[in-house]
Design an enzyme around this catalytic site. Structure first.
Site, PDB file in Angstrom:
ATOM      1  N   ASN A  83       1.160  -1.063  -0.484  1.00  0.00           N
ATOM      2  CA  ASN A  83       0.040   0.274  -0.117  1.00  0.00           C
ATOM      3  C   ASN A  83       0.812   1.356  -0.294  1.00  0.00           C
ATOM      4  O   ASN A  83       0.358   2.458  -0.533  1.00  0.00           O
ATOM      5  CB  ASN A  83      -0.968  -0.192   1.257  1.00  0.00           C
ATOM      6  N   GLY A 117       1.685  -6.017   7.259  1.00  0.00           N
ATOM      7  CA  GLY A 117       0.923  -6.589   6.600  1.00  0.00           C
ATOM      8  C   GLY A 117       0.286  -7.142   7.203  1.00  0.00           C
ATOM      9  O   GLY A 117      -0.863  -6.971   7.694  1.00  0.00           O
ATOM     10  N   THR A 153      -1.506 -13.390   7.504  1.00  0.00           N
ATOM     11  CA  THR A 153       0.087 -13.422   7.026  1.00  0.00           C
ATOM     12  C   THR A 153       0.676 -13.305   8.308  1.00  0.00           C
ATOM     13  O   THR A 153       2.081 -14.076   8.824  1.00  0.00           O
ATOM     14  CB  THR A 153       0.715 -12.407   6.486  1.00  0.00           C
ATOM     15  N   GLU A 162       3.581  -5.283  12.369  1.00  0.00           N
ATOM     16  CA  GLU A 162       2.546  -4.531  12.036  1.00  0.00           C
ATOM     17  C   GLU A 162       1.462  -4.892  11.127  1.00  0.00           C
ATOM     18  O   GLU A 162       2.270  -5.381   9.737  1.00  0.00           O
ATOM     19  CB  GLU A 162       3.575  -3.090  11.726  1.00  0.00           C
ATOM     20  N   CYS A 187      -3.360   1.896   5.937  1.00  0.00           N
ATOM     21  CA  CYS A 187      -3.282   0.698   7.522  1.00  0.00           C
ATOM     22  C   CYS A 187      -4.427   1.362   8.510  1.00  0.00           C
ATOM     23  O   CYS A 187      -5.150   1.558   8.689  1.00  0.00           O
ATOM     24  CB  CYS A 187      -2.371  -0.018   7.899  1.00  0.00           C
ATOM     25  N   GLU A 221       7.809   0.141  16.157  1.00  0.00           N
ATOM     26  CA  GLU A 221       8.590   0.274  15.360  1.00  0.00           C
ATOM     27  C   GLU A 221       8.802   2.061  15.790  1.00  0.00           C
ATOM     28  O   GLU A 221       7.913   2.364  15.718  1.00  0.00           O
ATOM     29  CB  GLU A 221       9.169  -0.304  14.173  1.00  0.00           C
TER      30      GLU A 221
HETATM   31  P1  NAD Z   1       0.459  -9.500   3.157  1.00  0.00           P
HETATM   32  O1  NAD Z   1      -0.134  -9.523   4.509  1.00  0.00           O
HETATM   33  O2  NAD Z   1      -0.293 -10.222   1.884  1.00  0.00           O
HETATM   34  O3  NAD Z   1       1.175  -9.651   2.606  1.00  0.00           O
HETATM   35  C1  NAD Z   1       2.227  -8.899   2.927  1.00  0.00           C
HETATM   36  C2  NAD Z   1       3.756  -8.955   2.802  1.00  0.00           C
HETATM   37  O4  NAD Z   1       4.078  -9.951   2.892  1.00  0.00           O
HETATM   38  C3  NAD Z   1       3.616  -9.509   0.769  1.00  0.00           C
HETATM   39  O5  NAD Z   1       5.547  -8.916   0.700  1.00  0.00           O
HETATM   40  C4  NAD Z   1       3.696 -10.683   0.649  1.00  0.00           C
HETATM   41  O6  NAD Z   1       4.095 -10.906   0.363  1.00  0.00           O
HETATM   42  C5  NAD Z   1       4.597 -11.099   2.202  1.00  0.00           C
HETATM   43  N1  NAD Z   1       3.588 -12.591   2.603  1.00  0.00           N
HETATM   44  C6  NAD Z   1       3.059 -13.500   1.949  1.00  0.00           C
HETATM   45  N2  NAD Z   1       2.773 -14.668   2.830  1.00  0.00           N
HETATM   46  C7  NAD Z   1       3.707 -14.343   3.324  1.00  0.00           C
HETATM   47  C8  NAD Z   1       3.786 -15.818   4.260  1.00  0.00           C
HETATM   48  N3  NAD Z   1       3.178 -16.665   4.859  1.00  0.00           N
HETATM   49  N4  NAD Z   1       4.871 -15.176   4.730  1.00  0.00           N
HETATM   50  C9  NAD Z   1       6.378 -14.278   4.530  1.00  0.00           C
HETATM   51  N5  NAD Z   1       6.031 -13.671   3.931  1.00  0.00           N
HETATM   52  C10 NAD Z   1       4.758 -13.481   2.925  1.00  0.00           C
HETATM   53  O7  NAD Z   1      -0.354  -7.661   3.293  1.00  0.00           O
HETATM   54  P2  NAD Z   1      -0.628  -7.296   1.976  1.00  0.00           P
HETATM   55  O8  NAD Z   1      -2.200  -7.252   1.296  1.00  0.00           O
HETATM   56  O9  NAD Z   1       0.391  -6.606   1.472  1.00  0.00           O
HETATM   57  O10 NAD Z   1      -1.552  -5.215   2.449  1.00  0.00           O
HETATM   58  C11 NAD Z   1      -1.514  -5.150   3.453  1.00  0.00           C
HETATM   59  C12 NAD Z   1      -2.514  -5.365   4.604  1.00  0.00           C
HETATM   60  O11 NAD Z   1      -1.095  -4.718   5.762  1.00  0.00           O
HETATM   61  C13 NAD Z   1      -3.415  -5.035   5.306  1.00  0.00           C
HETATM   62  O12 NAD Z   1      -4.089  -5.527   6.450  1.00  0.00           O
HETATM   63  C14 NAD Z   1      -2.807  -4.097   6.148  1.00  0.00           C
HETATM   64  O13 NAD Z   1      -3.985  -3.567   6.977  1.00  0.00           O
HETATM   65  C15 NAD Z   1      -2.087  -3.401   6.313  1.00  0.00           C
HETATM   66  N6  NAD Z   1      -0.903  -2.636   6.977  1.00  0.00           N
HETATM   67  C16 NAD Z   1      -0.278  -2.476   8.317  1.00  0.00           C
HETATM   68  C17 NAD Z   1      -0.114  -1.168   8.384  1.00  0.00           C
HETATM   69  C18 NAD Z   1       0.596  -1.256   9.585  1.00  0.00           C
HETATM   70  O14 NAD Z   1       1.864  -0.309  10.018  1.00  0.00           O
HETATM   71  N7  NAD Z   1       0.268  -1.824  10.976  1.00  0.00           N
HETATM   72  C19 NAD Z   1       1.029  -0.278   6.808  1.00  0.00           C
HETATM   73  C20 NAD Z   1       0.736  -0.755   5.706  1.00  0.00           C
HETATM   74  C21 NAD Z   1      -0.471  -2.143   6.182  1.00  0.00           C
END
Ligand code: NAD
Length: 480
Positions: free
Chosen positions: A150, A226, A230, A248, A282, A461
């Site tokens: 994002n 993410g 995950t 996060e 997020c 963090e």
């Molecule tokens: P996601 O969890 O699908 O993917 C995030 C990352 O993890 C990607 O690089 C992905 O390839 C990797 N990944 C996927 N499966 C994995 C596994 N089994 N092991 C290790 N890595 C793996 O998330 P997304 O769809 O890319 O992002 C959206 C999400 O991120 C939303 O839920 C959002 O709220 C969250 N987010 C949180 C913050 C925060 O600071 N709390 C900031 C931005 C986004």
């Protein structure tokens, strides 16, 4: 078409299997570049180069790390236009947003931690003259950083900068959905003279490349941003190896608007906090609670202002909302609009996809959507949608709105609008939330701990917390 490369041992190289995945431009729905479909073998190669680089990088002076990181930040600023355009093409966000927020914040992340390491000190404790303790803080070794789509470069640098500043070497994986700015960033690292192996960027799927980082016995800490599911998977795999984890995760943030708020300011900011980056931040507020006396007035003005937002070409300077990041994500967001209707919600505005003309006709566009008439505990109000979709509902009392606000499994961010400072402090202290913004939104001080509570994450963090995370403490106790 560009074939993105991995950055391993200081070089831009192909994945070992030479296989690639399609990379889509969300604005057109068309493939516009290719991304390495890397595997565990590439992670192993990246790990070996990070391991070899660690002894020397961890011994460089703080001033030298400061100098190189600052040079990288300089290069980000010098390449602002190119990076912002690349981020927009990769992600679908308006170029002007990437220019104003994402890319400048990426360079601030790096400058912040470059400087922070110069001022980072460890503690000492005197035990009434019996002994003195001091805490040594050493870099951990090879660490893993995994980031989402994002805010691609912003969140990528948010993890990498403190890890490198603290003297670790890194194996990093950007999201496979938005790999381009991390690729351009690797070129800037080479130009800045970052020693080989200090940072390694491996592109590919989460299930292959991300999980290879999580599983790797030599990678001692993981900083992940993410989705919550995950994060849970990473924790399950990493916990038995006792890795340090910073997670996060997702959010479902409440935006609480009291009747005594500065109406215009609350309205203007709520439009932004609902729909900036197509609602894919997020920290976006997705549940809007408005106190009864101003509910109708606020709702009407909010719908009116939202109707004026332009959904369009991300390159166009008059566009407010660009494209959602992918077809799959658009489908997920649309399915929640359907669910909201099934749950008895009324769509006040939006709810439909937008079909643009010409080369944008296959893009992932959705009108900003406001839904009314749902209960606080229905699925639409409990699950993260992560798109330009918000719900709005009235409340009477503080107790009632706190019940609504705290009812989800998440606890990332909240916004409170009131002119009553006592109430602001009281409500902030009762919210289950990592961050509470009072009369503002997205104002970030990088010195503060960042992150959520409950299912929004663990391991804050930000500021010296991030440097604490990326260092291992040893306490030395000396008898006097
Ligand atoms: P996601 O969890 O699908 O993917 C995030 C990352 O993890 C990607 O690089 C992905 O390839 C990797 N990944 C996927 N499966 C994995 C596994 N089994 N092991 C290790 N890595 C793996 O998330 P997304 O769809 O890319 O992002 C959206 C999400 O991120 C939303 O839920 C959002 O709220 C969250 N987010 C949180 C913050 C925060 O600071 N709390 C900031 C931005 C986004």
């Amino acid at each position: 078409m560009i074939h993105i490369k991995n950055y391993i041992n200081g070089e831009l190289i192909e994945p070992l299997n030479q296989e690639y995945l399609d990379n889509y431009n969300p604005a057109t729905g068309k493939v516009y570049s290719y991304i390495p479909d890397s595997t565990e073998e590439d992670i192993e190669k990246a790990y070996q180069s990070a391991r070899e680089a660690f002894p020397s990088w961890s011994k460089t002076t703080r001033e030298e790390r400061f100098r190189i990181l600052n040079k990288i930040a300089d290069l980000i600023e010098q390449n602002l236009k190119e990076l912002a355009e690349a981020e927009s093409t990769d992600n679908g966000k308006p170029v002007k947003l990437a220019r104003k927020v994402d890319i400048p914040r990426a360079s601030s992340n790096i400058r912040f931690f470059a400087t922070a390491i110069l001022h980072y000190a460890s503690e000492s404790h005197d035990m009434n003259g019996v002994a003195i303790n001091y805490t040594l803080r050493k870099p951990i070794g090879v660490v893993g950083c995994v980031s989402p789509w994002n805010l691609p470069l912003y969140l990528f640098t948010w993890k990498i900068a403190p890890a490198l500043a603290a003297g670790n070497t890194v194996v990093a994986k950007p999201s496979e959905i938005t790999p381009m700015t991390a690729y351009l960033f690797s070129k800037l690292c080479i130009e800045a003279g970052l020693p080989k192996g200090v940072l390694n960027i491996v592109h590919g799927l989460g299930a292959k490349v991300g999980s290879a980082i999580t599983k790797h016995k030599g990678i001692k800490a993981i900083s992940f941003t993410g989705g919550t599911a995950t994060g849970a998977e990473i924790a399950k795999v990493a916990a038995p190896m006792f890795k340090k984890l910073s997670l996060e995760l997702g959010g479902k943030n409440p935006n609480i608007i009291f009747a005594d708020c500065n109406f215009e300011e609350a309205l203007r900011t709520t439009v932004m906090s609902s729909f900036a980056n197509q609602g894919q931040i997020c920290l976006c507020g997705s549940r809007i609670f408005v106190q009864r006396p101003i509910y109708e007035k606020f709702k009407t003005a909010f719908v009116e202002k939202t109707n004026k937002l332009k959904v369009g070409d991300p390159k166009d300077a008059t566009t407010n909302l660009g494209a959602l990041v992918s077809k799959e994500h658009l489908k997920k967001v649309v399915s929640y609009i359907r669910l909201a209707k099934e749950e008895g919600g009324t769509i006040l505005t939006g709810g439909e996809q937008v079909h643009l003309e010409g080369e944008l006709s296959e893009g992932n566009y959705l009108r900003p959507t406001i839904i009314e008439g749902l209960t606080f505990d229905c699925r639409t109000n409990q699950e993260e949608i992560f798109g330009p979709v918000v719900t709005i509902m009235p409340f009477e009392t503080e107790e009632e709105v706190l019940l609504y606000a705290n009812s989800t499994k998440y606890g990332l961010a909240a916004t409170v609008w009131t002119q009553d400072v006592t109430r602001a402090n009281r409500v902030a202290s009762k919210l289950d939330s990592g961050i509470v913004w009072v009369n503002c939104w997205l104002v970030r001080d990088l010195r503060t701990p960042f992150g959520g509570v409950k299912s929004s994450g663990v391991g804050r963090e930000g500021g010296f917390n991030a440097l604490n995370f990326f260092t291992e403490p040893t306490n030395v106790c000396i008898k006097l």
